[in-house]
Design a protein around this motif. Structure first.
Motif, mmCIF file in Angstrom:
data_model
loop_
_atom_site.group_PDB
_atom_site.id
_atom_site.type_symbol
_atom_site.label_atom_id
_atom_site.label_comp_id
_atom_site.label_asym_id
_atom_site.label_seq_id
_atom_site.Cartn_x
_atom_site.Cartn_y
_atom_site.Cartn_z
ATOM 1 N N LEU A 159 -23.446 -18.721 36.874
ATOM 2 C CA LEU A 159 -23.524 -17.067 36.679
ATOM 3 C C LEU A 159 -22.693 -16.338 37.464
ATOM 4 O O LEU A 159 -22.779 -16.414 38.601
ATOM 5 C CB LEU A 159 -25.073 -16.947 36.747
ATOM 6 N N ALA A 160 -21.720 -15.851 36.980
ATOM 7 C CA ALA A 160 -20.768 -14.954 37.658
ATOM 8 C C ALA A 160 -19.866 -15.581 38.588
ATOM 9 O O ALA A 160 -19.427 -15.004 39.561
ATOM 10 C CB ALA A 160 -21.590 -14.005 38.403
ATOM 11 N N SER A 161 -19.659 -16.811 38.083
ATOM 12 C CA SER A 161 -18.587 -17.609 38.873
ATOM 13 C C SER A 161 -17.108 -17.037 38.828
ATOM 14 O O SER A 161 -16.403 -17.469 39.847
ATOM 15 C CB SER A 161 -18.471 -19.061 38.062
ATOM 16 N N GLU A 162 -16.752 -16.233 38.194
ATOM 17 C CA GLU A 162 -15.455 -15.553 38.407
ATOM 18 C C GLU A 162 -15.555 -14.295 39.255
ATOM 19 O O GLU A 162 -14.295 -13.853 39.643
ATOM 20 C CB GLU A 162 -15.113 -14.979 36.828
ATOM 21 N N PHE A 163 -16.661 -13.972 39.457
ATOM 22 C CA PHE A 163 -16.712 -12.807 40.637
ATOM 23 C C PHE A 163 -16.222 -13.194 42.056
ATOM 24 O O PHE A 163 -16.806 -14.026 42.613
ATOM 25 C CB PHE A 163 -18.188 -12.023 40.649
ATOM 26 N N VAL A 164 -15.356 -12.488 42.625
ATOM 27 C CA VAL A 164 -14.769 -12.685 43.888
ATOM 28 C C VAL A 164 -14.671 -11.203 44.610
ATOM 29 O O VAL A 164 -14.144 -10.443 44.024
ATOM 30 C CB VAL A 164 -13.387 -13.355 43.887
ATOM 31 N N GLN A 165 -15.261 -11.119 45.564
ATOM 32 C CA GLN A 165 -15.448 -9.982 46.433
ATOM 33 C C GLN A 165 -14.165 -9.781 46.909
ATOM 34 O O GLN A 165 -13.280 -10.543 47.378
ATOM 35 C CB GLN A 165 -16.592 -9.872 47.348
ATOM 36 N N ASN A 166 -13.628 -8.490 46.939
ATOM 37 C CA ASN A 166 -12.405 -8.192 47.497
ATOM 38 C C ASN A 166 -12.453 -7.885 49.094
ATOM 39 O O ASN A 166 -13.577 -7.761 49.697
ATOM 40 C CB ASN A 166 -11.874 -6.729 46.803
ATOM 41 N N GLU A 167 -11.358 -7.611 49.739
ATOM 42 C CA GLU A 167 -11.355 -7.556 51.312
ATOM 43 C C GLU A 167 -12.050 -6.252 51.692
ATOM 44 O O GLU A 167 -12.844 -6.136 52.625
ATOM 45 C CB GLU A 167 -10.141 -7.342 51.821
ATOM 46 N N GLU A 168 -12.216 -5.212 50.925
ATOM 47 C CA GLU A 168 -12.765 -4.077 51.353
ATOM 48 C C GLU A 168 -14.067 -3.968 51.048
ATOM 49 O O GLU A 168 -14.974 -2.926 51.202
ATOM 50 C CB GLU A 168 -12.070 -2.795 50.317
ATOM 51 N N ASN A 169 -14.555 -4.925 50.273
ATOM 52 C CA ASN A 169 -15.989 -5.155 49.877
ATOM 53 C C ASN A 169 -16.576 -4.086 49.135
ATOM 54 O O ASN A 169 -17.952 -3.514 49.196
ATOM 55 C CB ASN A 169 -17.082 -5.350 51.055
ATOM 56 N N THR A 170 -15.761 -3.672 48.024
ATOM 57 C CA THR A 170 -15.978 -2.522 47.198
ATOM 58 C C THR A 170 -16.151 -3.002 45.641
ATOM 59 O O THR A 170 -16.848 -2.229 44.814
ATOM 60 C CB THR A 170 -14.777 -1.694 47.163
ATOM 61 N N LYS A 171 -15.959 -4.112 45.386
ATOM 62 C CA LYS A 171 -16.300 -4.363 44.061
ATOM 63 C C LYS A 171 -17.669 -4.919 44.003
ATOM 64 O O LYS A 171 -18.421 -5.225 44.765
ATOM 65 C CB LYS A 171 -15.561 -6.014 43.639
ATOM 66 N N ASP A 172 -18.114 -4.923 42.600
ATOM 67 C CA ASP A 172 -19.379 -5.148 42.460
ATOM 68 C C ASP A 172 -19.549 -5.761 40.853
ATOM 69 O O ASP A 172 -18.656 -5.658 40.142
ATOM 70 C CB ASP A 172 -20.494 -4.095 42.458
ATOM 71 N N ILE A 173 -20.894 -6.379 40.618
ATOM 72 C CA ILE A 173 -20.827 -7.047 39.437
ATOM 73 C C ILE A 173 -22.464 -6.553 39.184
ATOM 74 O O ILE A 173 -23.385 -6.746 39.677
ATOM 75 C CB ILE A 173 -20.846 -8.720 39.300
ATOM 76 N N PHE A 174 -22.560 -5.806 37.780
ATOM 77 C CA PHE A 174 -23.791 -4.879 37.698
ATOM 78 C C PHE A 174 -24.411 -4.439 38.795
ATOM 79 O O PHE A 174 -25.733 -4.218 38.853
ATOM 80 C CB PHE A 174 -24.781 -6.169 37.101
#
Length: 192
Positions: A159-174
């Motif tokens: 589940l969400a294996s493609e999700f990788v957080q960016n350096e700024e910690n600004t990405k999210d998933i749902f």
């Protein structure tokens, strides 16, 4: 046998204590690290990462002062890492925390074990297909989660294996900043 547990999160303490009561019913919990006698366990929980590494280093200090423990066990979530990467991180971080401490290792009679939950404890629960709600009628969020990834059909660890957080910690998933938090959120929606 005496055990000292460090649980990264709060769920682990609840679950593992129940499992221990079945797997090792002779063990009893004590309220302080220096209260162990025989067949006891003590634990610290709910401090997250990286604090769990500091707590583990402090546990090593306590175990050296009170060398009646056979095992020190750290339970932590892999989240975005592989199990081997997380074990390496834990080893490095604990060693770093021990640099300024009087005791650099645990006594020889006490073994350190690191248990890594892939992705997190809640991921394991998502694998319970009997608990899964196949056709949620009144939960639109759960419907979106199932459409994105049906944990009753696929391995919840993916589940969400493609999700990788960016350096700024600004990405999210749902709306979640980590895979582990998303897995926990998915589980909460199933509970509803």
């Amino acid at each position: 046998m005496n055990l000292y547990f460090v649980f990264e999160g709060k769920t682990e303490a609840i679950v593992y204590k129940k499992w221990l009561s079945v797997l090792l019913p002779e063990l009893t919990e004590v309220d302080s690290f220096d209260a162990v006698i025989q067949n006891n366990y003590y634990y610290e929980s709910d401090m997250g990462v990286p604090s769990c590494y500091r707590v583990t280093a402090n546990a090593i200090q306590e175990i050296n002062l009170f060398p009646k423990y056979d095992y020190l066990v750290l339970f932590t979530d892999a989240d975005r890492f592989t199990v081997s990467e997380k074990k390496a991180e834990a080893d490095g971080q604990i060693k770093s925390e021990l640099k300024d401490k009087p005791f650099k290792t645990q006594p020889e009679n006490c073994k350190l074990e690191v248990i890594v939950q892939k992705v997190c404890m809640e991921t394991w629960f998502l694998g319970n297909r009997k608990f899964f709600v196949r056709n949620p009628q009144h939960n639109e969020i759960l419907k979106q989660y199932i459409k994105y990834f049906d944990v009753s059909q696929g391995n919840p660890e993916d589940l969400a294996s493609e999700f990788v957080q960016n350096e700024e910690n600004t990405k999210d998933i749902f709306g979640y900043k980590t895979k582990a938090l998303f897995h926990e959120g998915y589980l909460r929606e199933i509970f509803k």
